[in-house]
Scaffold this active site. Structure first.
Site, PDB file in Angstrom:
ATOM      1  N   TYR A 174      48.930  31.607  40.110  1.00 22.81           N
ATOM      2  CA  TYR A 174      48.715  33.022  39.755  1.00 22.81           C
ATOM      3  C   TYR A 174      50.053  33.693  39.422  1.00 22.81           C
ATOM      4  O   TYR A 174      50.191  34.341  38.376  1.00 22.81           O
ATOM      5  CB  TYR A 174      48.037  33.717  40.930  1.00 22.81           C
ATOM      6  CG  TYR A 174      47.897  35.212  40.759  1.00 22.81           C
ATOM      7  CD1 TYR A 174      46.918  35.742  39.912  1.00 22.81           C
ATOM      8  CD2 TYR A 174      48.734  36.103  41.436  1.00 22.81           C
ATOM      9  CE1 TYR A 174      46.786  37.115  39.749  1.00 22.81           C
ATOM     10  CE2 TYR A 174      48.611  37.469  41.276  1.00 22.81           C
ATOM     11  CZ  TYR A 174      47.636  37.973  40.437  1.00 22.81           C
ATOM     12  OH  TYR A 174      47.503  39.334  40.272  1.00 22.81           O
TER      13      TYR A 174
ATOM     14  N   SER B 257      51.977  41.305  37.881  1.00 20.91           N
ATOM     15  CA  SER B 257      51.918  41.378  39.338  1.00 20.91           C
ATOM     16  C   SER B 257      53.328  41.273  39.915  1.00 20.91           C
ATOM     17  O   SER B 257      54.195  40.607  39.340  1.00 20.91           O
ATOM     18  CB  SER B 257      51.073  40.220  39.856  1.00 20.91           C
ATOM     19  OG  SER B 257      51.244  40.089  41.245  1.00 20.91           O
TER      20      SER B 257
HETATM   21  N1  LIG Z   1      44.499  43.937  43.260  1.00 22.59           N
HETATM   22  C1  LIG Z   1      45.789  43.716  43.355  1.00 22.59           C
HETATM   23  O1  LIG Z   1      46.397  43.835  44.431  1.00 22.59           O
HETATM   24  C2  LIG Z   1      46.565  43.317  42.131  1.00 22.59           C
HETATM   25  C3  LIG Z   1      47.967  43.223  42.258  1.00 22.59           C
HETATM   26  C4  LIG Z   1      48.704  42.867  41.152  1.00 22.59           C
HETATM   27  C5  LIG Z   1      48.087  42.641  39.946  1.00 22.59           C
HETATM   28  N2  LIG Z   1      46.724  42.741  39.844  1.00 22.59           N
HETATM   29  C6  LIG Z   1      46.132  42.470  38.549  1.00 22.59           C
HETATM   30  O2  LIG Z   1      45.318  43.552  38.147  1.00 22.59           O
HETATM   31  C7  LIG Z   1      44.253  43.081  37.314  1.00 22.59           C
HETATM   32  C8  LIG Z   1      42.931  43.567  37.893  1.00 22.59           C
HETATM   33  O3  LIG Z   1      42.815  43.036  39.195  1.00 22.59           O
HETATM   34  P1  LIG Z   1      41.696  43.468  40.259  1.00 22.59           P
HETATM   35  O4  LIG Z   1      42.330  43.389  41.570  1.00 22.59           O
HETATM   36  O5  LIG Z   1      41.017  44.679  39.797  1.00 22.59           O
HETATM   37  O6  LIG Z   1      40.748  42.188  40.132  1.00 22.59           O
HETATM   38  P2  LIG Z   1      39.151  42.006  40.141  1.00 22.59           P
HETATM   39  O7  LIG Z   1      38.538  43.113  40.943  1.00 22.59           O
HETATM   40  O8  LIG Z   1      38.928  40.604  40.518  1.00 22.59           O
HETATM   41  O9  LIG Z   1      38.787  42.233  38.592  1.00 22.59           O
HETATM   42  C9  LIG Z   1      39.176  41.299  37.631  1.00 22.59           C
HETATM   43  C10 LIG Z   1      38.518  41.644  36.322  1.00 22.59           C
HETATM   44  O10 LIG Z   1      38.869  40.639  35.357  1.00 22.59           O
HETATM   45  C11 LIG Z   1      37.707  40.280  34.642  1.00 22.59           C
HETATM   46  N3  LIG Z   1      37.751  38.922  34.105  1.00 22.59           N
HETATM   47  C12 LIG Z   1      38.112  37.788  34.737  1.00 22.59           C
HETATM   48  N4  LIG Z   1      37.943  36.719  33.926  1.00 22.59           N
HETATM   49  C13 LIG Z   1      37.461  37.200  32.759  1.00 22.59           C
HETATM   50  C14 LIG Z   1      37.062  36.598  31.540  1.00 22.59           C
HETATM   51  N5  LIG Z   1      37.121  35.276  31.346  1.00 22.59           N
HETATM   52  N6  LIG Z   1      36.603  37.382  30.542  1.00 22.59           N
HETATM   53  C15 LIG Z   1      36.514  38.713  30.715  1.00 22.59           C
HETATM   54  N7  LIG Z   1      36.878  39.349  31.849  1.00 22.59           N
HETATM   55  C16 LIG Z   1      37.335  38.599  32.863  1.00 22.59           C
HETATM   56  C17 LIG Z   1      36.574  40.435  35.677  1.00 22.59           C
HETATM   57  O11 LIG Z   1      35.360  40.714  35.010  1.00 22.59           O
HETATM   58  P3  LIG Z   1      34.113  39.716  34.890  1.00 22.59           P
HETATM   59  O12 LIG Z   1      34.076  38.870  36.109  1.00 22.59           O
HETATM   60  O13 LIG Z   1      32.994  40.681  34.709  1.00 22.59           O
HETATM   61  O14 LIG Z   1      34.394  38.963  33.622  1.00 22.59           O
HETATM   62  C18 LIG Z   1      37.015  41.684  36.425  1.00 22.59           C
HETATM   63  O15 LIG Z   1      36.514  42.846  35.771  1.00 22.59           O
HETATM   64  C19 LIG Z   1      44.366  41.543  37.301  1.00 22.59           C
HETATM   65  O16 LIG Z   1      45.026  41.123  36.144  1.00 22.59           O
HETATM   66  C20 LIG Z   1      45.214  41.270  38.532  1.00 22.59           C
HETATM   67  O17 LIG Z   1      45.906  40.060  38.416  1.00 22.59           O
HETATM   68  C21 LIG Z   1      45.948  43.065  40.909  1.00 22.59           C
END
Ligand SMILES: NC(=O)c1ccc[n+]([C@@H]2O[C@H](COP(=O)([O-])OP(=O)(O)OC[C@H]3O[C@@H](n4cnc5c(N)ncnc54)[C@H](OP(=O)(O)O)[C@@H]3O)[C@@H](O)[C@H]2O)c1
Length: 234
Positions: free
Chosen positions: A153, A137
């Site tokens: 985070y 991130s």
């Molecule tokens: N959105 C942004 O602006 C942003 C910016 C920078 C970085 N990111 C990074 O991008 C990645 C995806 O983010 P997102 O925004 O798509 O988040 P999200 O919609 O909250 O999705 C997160 C995913 O992680 C999975 N997860 C969490 N804990 C888990 C566990 N214990 N075992 C297996 N799966 C797990 C969740 O699946 P389940 O709940 O089904 O397990 C879900 O599919 C993350 O690493 C986040 O930090 C996002």
């Protein structure tokens, strides 16, 4: 055929990236996350597009064992790409965070990733180049703007980036390349937890196309790098 493992594929960026990767018929996509319903939606979305190269496995990365990995990966023999996308976010002022909050964030974002990489190493291809991509991130990228409430985070994402740098060095001899993408904001439920009401200029389907391209191609040119992928965060 390229076997690609992606974690956190039940929603958000991981869901769209899994779908985008499955759009290439030379890939087989192995999608993991806890939520079986979310994975079923992913499988249906892939089937609706006529893709038959995506498999889903409900798994909690927090307690994934060697036996689980054996069961899941026995039929694939080799993993070419691993996308460590699963993550969680806690939005709380630093002074109010408990050690349990910190442990929870680091357990998912860092230690579960370490565990998965260790468990998958024996399956990763050594003859051809293979690629591990950590999804970091901008909050964990040195010198960027930082935001209230995101200390645990952001620190966990910084660690994930550093892990990519050090792993790239250690895994050189096995032809495994490792990079970290420090993403800027993307419209997902996690973004709403971090910045309620904020609309990012990038949607998950668009970011997914870039991640899919990066994890299939970039390791021919890039190794051990933490790359900022952002049109906004200074
Ligand atoms: N959105 C942004 O602006 C942003 C910016 C920078 C970085 N990111 C990074 O991008 C990645 C995806 O983010 P997102 O925004 O798509 O988040 P999200 O919609 O909250 O999705 C997160 C995913 O992680 C999975 N997860 C969490 N804990 C888990 C566990 N214990 N075992 C297996 N799966 C797990 C969740 O699946 P389940 O709940 O089904 O397990 C879900 O599919 C993350 O690493 C986040 O930090 C996002």
């Amino acid at each position: 055929m390229m076997n690609i493992v992606i974690t956190g594929a039940s929603k958000g960026i991981g869901f769209e990236t899994a779908l985008s990767l499955a759009g290439n018929s030379r890939n087989h996509v192995i999608a993991l996350s806890r939520d079986a319903q979310g994975l079923a939606r992913l499988a249906k979305a892939a089937a609706d597009k006529g893709y038959n190269n995506l498999s889903t496995y409900p798994a909690n990365l927090l307690n994934l064992t060697a036996k689980d990995v054996q069961d899941i990966f026995a039929e694939y023999k080799q993993v070419d790409v691993l996308v460590n996308n699963a993550g969680i976010l806690i939005n709380k002022p630093f002074a109010e965070t408990t050690i349990e909050d910190w442990q929870s964030v680091f357990n998912t974002n860092l230690f579960a990733t370490v565990n998965l990489v260790q468990l998958l190493l024996p399956y990763m291809s050594h003859n051809e180049l293979s690629h591990i991509v950590n999804i970091g991130s901008m909050g964990g990228f040195t010198g960027t703007s930082k935001f209230n409430g995101l200390s645990a985070y952001s620190a966990s994402k910084a660690a994930l980036g550093n892990l990519a740098e050090t792993l790239a060095e250690e895994l050189k001899e096995y032809n495994i390349r490792v990079n970290c993408l420090a993403l800027g904001s993307v419209n997902t439920s996690m973004l709403q937890d971090a910045f309620p009401g904020y609309k990012a200029p990038v949607d998950s389907a668009d970011m997914a196309k870039f991640i899919a391209y990066f994890c299939q191609q970039a390791h021919h040119f890039i190794n051990g790098k933490i790359l900022p992928i952002s049109v906004t965060t200074p």
